[in-house]
Design an enzyme around this catalytic site. Sequence first.
Site, PDB file in Angstrom:
ATOM      1  N   THR A  44       2.873   7.575  -3.109  1.00  0.00           N
ATOM      2  CA  THR A  44       1.963   6.644  -2.459  1.00  0.00           C
ATOM      3  C   THR A  44       1.218   7.428  -1.395  1.00  0.00           C
ATOM      4  O   THR A  44       1.783   7.829  -0.377  1.00  0.00           O
ATOM      5  CB  THR A  44       2.716   5.458  -1.834  1.00  0.00           C
ATOM      6  OG1 THR A  44       3.346   4.705  -2.880  1.00  0.00           O
ATOM      7  CG2 THR A  44       1.779   4.539  -1.079  1.00  0.00           C
ATOM      8  N   LYS A  65      -2.323   0.180  -5.161  1.00  0.00           N
ATOM      9  CA  LYS A  65      -1.039   0.177  -4.449  1.00  0.00           C
ATOM     10  C   LYS A  65      -1.221  -0.344  -3.018  1.00  0.00           C
ATOM     11  O   LYS A  65      -0.347  -1.040  -2.491  1.00  0.00           O
ATOM     12  CB  LYS A  65      -0.449   1.594  -4.426  1.00  0.00           C
ATOM     13  CG  LYS A  65       0.883   1.716  -3.667  1.00  0.00           C
ATOM     14  CD  LYS A  65       1.996   0.860  -4.284  1.00  0.00           C
ATOM     15  CE  LYS A  65       3.288   0.944  -3.472  1.00  0.00           C
ATOM     16  NZ  LYS A  65       3.988   2.230  -3.633  1.00  0.00           N
ATOM     17  N   LYS A  79       4.242   3.808   6.882  1.00  0.00           N
ATOM     18  CA  LYS A  79       3.368   4.856   6.328  1.00  0.00           C
ATOM     19  C   LYS A  79       2.353   4.235   5.385  1.00  0.00           C
ATOM     20  O   LYS A  79       1.149   4.515   5.462  1.00  0.00           O
ATOM     21  CB  LYS A  79       4.200   5.902   5.590  1.00  0.00           C
ATOM     22  CG  LYS A  79       3.376   7.066   5.014  1.00  0.00           C
ATOM     23  CD  LYS A  79       3.992   7.663   3.757  1.00  0.00           C
ATOM     24  CE  LYS A  79       3.639   6.834   2.547  1.00  0.00           C
ATOM     25  NZ  LYS A  79       4.030   7.465   1.262  1.00  0.00           N
TER      26      LYS A  79
END
Length: 289
Positions: A98, A173, A241
């Site tokens: 990611t 995502k 994050k």
Amino acid sequence: MASVAFIGLGVMGYPMAGHLKNKGSHDVTVYNRTTARARKWADEFGGDSAATPREAAVGKDFVFACVGNDDDLREVTVGPDGAFHGMREGSVFIDNTTASAEVARELAEKAAAGGFGFLDAPVSGGQAGAENGALTVMVGGAGRDFDKARPVIEAYARMVGLMGPAGAGQLTKMINQICIAGLVQGLAEGIHFGKKAGLDIEKVIEVISKGAAGSWQMENRHKTMNAGKYDFGFAVDWMRKDLGICLDEADRNGAKLPVTALVDQFYKDIQEMGGKRWDTSALLARLEK
């Protein structure tokens, strides 16, 4: 059977590489920054380990990566011993990290210059999904590369979709994480409210989960949240994050994400409470503090 390399054997990458070897019956070579973990994987699954990402990638049809962030990804791809230096023409690099859409586009350009493909392919489903080979994979890149890689990716996935050109997988995502952040906060507030009202939370969830309020988070996290246990999923540090990536992209494209920004600050509070490695459902712990 394909010749495959897998770079990054964390809680996600370790079982994903295992599925490529066992379920997919592919010839797999792994690389991990901690050499002992790569050797452990090779002993467990019967594959090979390499000393560098470049060495792992040499001669492979497909090279996978699942590392921490943009900088880690650049290091294992275009760094001095990066996999891009060992990849052959016509092969495909599949990035399950990611990361930002920006780094995906950057690496796609460099891969094209080297004569091989690049797919940004972040995953959703957490550690349990990786262990069960039931991840959702959101892919960005060229259709021809996707068509080549999809049968291999399916070894660890239940859903694989091409979302658009390079970067589209990462953008998808981001949407996934934006939606989850709001859902978990809503669930945390609902459980907190129910406790304060003196209701039986199990009975409440049994009823409302069958209606419009139902969600994966409600089904899979309400019991542990109600019990005050927060070690069953995706860590707060990782979520912060990811939300940081979402907020940075929103700054670039002009999207308004007020709830996401607020929940990100709530997760910061949890980090300061000592809950960096608690799972994302720990938003309830903040309300109960």
